[in-house]
Design an enzyme around this catalytic site. Structure first.
Site: not given
Length: 516
Positions: A488-490, A494
């Site tokens: 999952i960004h940001p 991750e």
């Protein structure tokens, strides 16, 4: 027994209980109770309430002996009163102070020049929350029909417990088919002049009436480091005295990185140093004399507060365990895989048992599982392997599974691959916070799909990050699966899905940007 209670008894797929079993669990007239629990902390309460849900007649003893400084508290044990809960609240207060300073960089018009906390108000807020939890706990015991006695129980034999009935001080006895010892532990004091008279521990700091001021924290385990860090974040001046190494038992690289982070934040360490005495001066401050075991030199300094964080001892002195035939080792109770002691019908759970993780979630689950085995036909044992934990410092350190040293010792360095990397939290950029200690690594087998043996992370909200990965590791997480997971960004979590550099390769693990 109500249908709801029966459903609770049957919740686990491992249960082999029946409605008939639960209905007749308390039918033995030979004893006053089916279960007596000694200790009203996390382990004892979990065991007592679970047993009551399964139809057992349960009595819980709990008594808090005041500290040398006079501090005492209500039901709930260390975690609720003088451990996890107040520690996390103080940690949060510290982080909020840091966040106010960061808010200026983000455009908030904050006058942070004279920003300082109100220690007494903070302590009052924390204690008000704790008292509310104490009250809810008492109500919960009443609703579950667990009898509660505010007294210290001790053994006459394996089935008979003696206690002092308050306020009459009359000595009474009860009998029980099973007894569970869950009395936990309390902080140790060094055997030096002035230690108990003038110092405090984590049992005192969360209700300490005056500002701590310049504080010497003696001990570099997680309790000592956490206390030093929240005191620093609240504007006080802690110094940490280290006898040997920081965070003994944790991964060495991560521990040393955490100590470096604290040093960068202005917390000094007195390395390889032991205290010799504490003396009160005419102005009320405390003169601490100490000895450096490396240089063989003596020194001294003056502090407002001395906080001992040198480990904990089990509360076994007043239990009269010998009368029941319960064996101990190094001040803790020896148990087998089913938490059974050397005496029939007597069990122990939580921090009082020898050689097991001293963590609240461990105690709670072990207590529940024990109650289900005793009163609901379950066969499920507590699994003490791969338990995740977190050190709540400004950059938190969380881990699950093996340290790098343990993995190498068990499997050999040639069979271990360590994936690692530094990273840059997006939220650190605008306030220009240091990212030099934001680091993570995965310790894995070198062959096949590379089963992961341990995960380690230093950074924001580390506990929240590792909690999810802990379930994956318990389920047999591999490097292949991890790197095939889309992050999952940001987020910082991750970064585990992007680990591609190994220590063996010798490549620089520092990223060029947040997306590299």
């Amino acid at each position: 027994m109500s249908a709801m209670k029966f459903l609770r008894c049957s919740a686990s797929s491992t249960f082999r209980s029946t409605l008939r079993w639960c209905r007749h669990a308390s039918s033995n007239p030979r004893y006053d109770f089916d279960l007596v629990v000694l200790g009203g902390g996390s382990a004892g309460l979990a065991c007592a309430k679970e047993a009551a849900d399964c139809g057992a007649r349960v009595l819980c003893f709990d008594f808090v002996k005041p500290t040398p400084a006079g501090t005492k508290w209500g039901i709930g044990g260390t975690c609720v009163n003088v451990g996890c809960i107040p520690k996390k609240l103080m940690h949060q207060a510290s982080l909020l102070g840091e966040a106010v300073h960061e808010a200026v960089a983000y455009g908030w018009n904050v006058d942070d020049q004279n920003l300082r906390p109100d220690w007494r108000k903070l302590v009052r807020s924390v204690q008000n929350h704790i008292k509310s939890v104490n009250w809810v706990t008492r109500v919960d015991l009443r609703d579950k029909k667990v009898e509660y006695v505010n007294s210290m129980g001790s053994f006459l034999d394996s089935h008979n417990i003696e206690y002092v009935a308050r306020p009459s001080a009359e000595r009474r006895q009860v009998t029980s088919k099973f007894v569970v010892v869950a009395v936990g532990g309390r902080p140790r004091y060094p055997d030096i002049p002035g230690a108990q008279e003038l110092g405090i521990t984590s049992d005192d700091i969360f209700s300490y009436e005056r500002e701590p001021g310049r504080t010497l924290v003696v001990g570099a385990g997680y309790v000592g480091l956490e206390c030093a860090c929240f005191l620093k974040g609240l504007g006080y001046e802690p110094t940490v005295m280290v006898r040997s190494i920081v965070l003994r038992g944790f991964d060495r690289q991560m521990s040393e990185l955490l100590a470096a982070m604290m040093t960068d934040r202005g917390i000094p360490f007195l390395g390889t140093t032991i205290p010799k005495s504490v003396e009160r001066q005419a102005d009320g401050r405390l003169l601490v004399r100490y000895h450096n075991t490396t240089t063989q030199t003596d020194g001294s300094d003056v502090f407002d507060t001395v906080l001992w964080a040198i480990g904990r001892r089990g509360l076994i002195e007043e239990l009269n365990l010998e009368a029941a035939g319960v064996k101990t080792r190094n001040g803790k109770i020896v148990v087998d895989a089913a938490e059974a002691t050397s005496a029939a019908h007597i069990f122990a759970v939580g921090d009082i048992i020898y050689g097991r993780p001293e963590l609240t979630p461990v105690a709670i689950l072990a207590g529940r599982l024990l109650a289900r085995r005793l009163f609901a036909g379950s066969k499920q044992l507590m699994d003490y392997a791969d338990v995740a934990t977190t050190v709540f410092t400004p950059l938190e350190y969380s881990c699950v599974g093996m340290s790098e040293e343990t993995a190498i010792a068990l499997h050999g360095a040639e069979n271990i691959e360590v994936f690692h990397g530094y990273y840059k939290p997006t939220e650190f950029f605008i306030p220009q916070k240091s990212v030099r200690h934001c680091y993570l690594k995965a310790v894995a087998e070198i062959s096949g799909d590379q089963k992961i043996l341990g995960l380690h992370y230093i950074g924001p909200v580390a506990g929240e990050v590792i909690q999810g990965f802990a379930a994956a590791l318990k389920s047999g997480l591999t490097v292949k699966t991890l790197l095939n997971t889309v992050g999952i960004h940001p987020t910082t979590a991750e970064e585990f899905t992007r680990l591609s550099i190994t220590k063996r390769s010798g490549r620089d693990p520092t990223p060029a940007s947040c997306c590299s």
